[in-house]
Design an enzyme around this catalytic site. Structure first.
Site, PDB file in Angstrom:
ATOM      1  N   ARG A   1      -4.883  26.603 -11.139  1.00 32.89           N
ATOM      2  CA  ARG A   1      -3.493  26.159 -10.935  1.00 32.89           C
ATOM      3  C   ARG A   1      -3.126  26.060  -9.450  1.00 32.89           C
ATOM      4  O   ARG A   1      -2.295  25.236  -9.067  1.00 32.89           O
ATOM      5  CB  ARG A   1      -2.520  27.108 -11.667  1.00 32.89           C
ATOM      6  CG  ARG A   1      -1.086  26.551 -11.836  1.00 32.89           C
ATOM      7  CD  ARG A   1      -0.269  27.482 -12.723  1.00 32.89           C
ATOM      8  NE  ARG A   1       1.025  26.940 -13.108  1.00 32.89           N
ATOM      9  CZ  ARG A   1       2.202  27.432 -12.697  1.00 32.89           C
ATOM     10  NH1 ARG A   1       2.246  28.470 -11.905  1.00 32.89           N
ATOM     11  NH2 ARG A   1       3.324  26.884 -13.093  1.00 32.89           N
TER      12      ARG A   1
ATOM     13  N   ILE B   1       6.002  21.819 -12.085  1.00 33.72           N
ATOM     14  CA  ILE B   1       4.843  22.124 -12.934  1.00 33.72           C
ATOM     15  C   ILE B   1       5.372  23.178 -13.899  1.00 33.72           C
ATOM     16  O   ILE B   1       6.061  24.110 -13.499  1.00 33.72           O
ATOM     17  CB  ILE B   1       3.656  22.621 -12.065  1.00 33.72           C
ATOM     18  CG1 ILE B   1       2.410  22.940 -12.908  1.00 33.72           C
ATOM     19  CG2 ILE B   1       4.006  23.836 -11.223  1.00 33.72           C
ATOM     20  CD1 ILE B   1       1.161  23.281 -12.048  1.00 33.72           C
ATOM     21  N   SER B   2       5.079  23.010 -15.197  1.00 30.08           N
ATOM     22  CA  SER B   2       5.664  23.891 -16.213  1.00 30.08           C
ATOM     23  C   SER B   2       5.158  25.328 -16.091  1.00 30.08           C
ATOM     24  O   SER B   2       4.112  25.598 -15.513  1.00 30.08           O
ATOM     25  CB  SER B   2       5.347  23.374 -17.609  1.00 30.08           C
ATOM     26  OG  SER B   2       5.726  22.027 -17.727  1.00 30.08           O
ATOM     27  N   GLN B   3       5.940  26.232 -16.714  1.00 30.76           N
ATOM     28  CA  GLN B   3       5.568  27.643 -16.749  1.00 30.76           C
ATOM     29  C   GLN B   3       4.288  27.806 -17.594  1.00 30.76           C
ATOM     30  O   GLN B   3       4.199  27.226 -18.689  1.00 30.76           O
ATOM     31  CB  GLN B   3       6.724  28.395 -17.411  1.00 30.76           C
ATOM     32  CG  GLN B   3       6.588  29.879 -17.417  1.00 30.76           C
ATOM     33  CD  GLN B   3       7.752  30.542 -18.137  1.00 30.76           C
ATOM     34  OE1 GLN B   3       8.602  29.871 -18.716  1.00 30.76           O
ATOM     35  NE2 GLN B   3       7.784  31.847 -18.097  1.00 30.76           N
TER      36      GLN B   3
END
Ligand code: SAH
Length: 246
Positions: free
Chosen positions: A69, A95-97
């Protein structure tokens, strides 16, 4: 007098001890990202144990544990890359959790060889997670610089199974349809009919539905064998809006 001199030496000695202790860890060394990833996976497992109805599939957790990530986020936020939260990626997007990425991935119930359409490439992280599971990903991004960046990033990292294109995902990707699963990573005001059309019978779609100011819900759409959609509302979420001309 003796006493005072001894006290004066203490900080100097402490400094030496510290220097010796730190010697094996030069300041410019790369952080232990693999270790941080392992902690993130534990956090995602714990979050699911608290709020979910059953543990995540090990395939999803393995993909999360492998995907770097920190290479999908801008330098300024890299130190927080493995925190279980969304992060800014520029152009007002996020950017999503990670726990939401895990949940959405799990809900798709994909198997290696499946073909998946993603709407909202963003950084390319969600697409990479899906590729790690062995599915072929077709992903659309409406913000051109993000599409260009994600395409280059995924290629550089060797994600050959991901095809990125700049475009409005509301209309799907008819040339590449049908898909075994569809994942939408921006909140739509309604379920886009073209995306249901492009799902194969028996296929699944996950999509956040709602507006910017009201509660959004993650929805699971299952396309029945007769072609009609079965829609279930799962949990409240918060996503950036699906934009475009529709
Ligand atoms: N999946 C991404 C998260 C991206 S956030 C990741 O893993 O990083 C949602 C993204 O959807 C944003 O990049 C936004 O620009 C994009 N988006 C919004 N509306 C869109 C549309 N109509 N078509 C395609 N992409 C869209």
């Amino acid at each position: 007098m003796e006493q005072r001199r001894a006290t004066g030496m203490a900080p100097v000695l402490a400094g030496w001890v510290l220097a010796l202790l730190l010697a094996p860890f030069p300041l410019d060394a790369e952080p232990d990202y693999a270790g941080q990833r392992a902690i993130l996976v534990d956090d995602v497992i714990a979050t699911q144990a608290r709020y979910g109805d059953r543990p995540f599939d090990p395939t999803v957790l393995d993909a999360l544990g492998r995907t770097e990530r920190h290479l999908f986020v801008p330098e300024e936020v890299r130190a927080a890359a493995y925190a279980n939260r969304p992060l800014p990626i520029g152009h007002g997007q996020t950017i999503s959790q990670p726990v939401i990425v895990a949940l959405m991935t799990e809900l798709l119930r994909v198997v290696p060889g499946d073909r998946v359409l993603e709407v909202g490439t963003g950084s390319g992280y969600q697409a990479a997670i899906l590729a790690e599971i062995g599915v072929e990903v077709f992903t659309l991004e409406i913000v051109e610089p993000l599409a260009i960046e994600a395409k280059a990033r995924l290629a550089a990292l060797g994600y050959d199974g991901v095809t990125v294109q700049h475009g409005d995902g509301y209309y799907g990707w008819p040339d590449r349809a049908p898909f075994d699963a569809v994942i939408v990573t921006a909140a739509a005001s309604h379920i886009p009919p073209p995306l249901v059309d492009q799902l194969r019978p028996g296929g699944r779609m996950v999509i956040p539905v709602g507006s910017r100011f009201f509660t959004q819900y993650l929805m699971l759409v299952e396309k029945r064998e007769d072609g009609t959609p079965l829609v279930r509302q799962l949990l409240p979420v918060r996503f950036v809006p699906l934009t475009g001309g529709h």
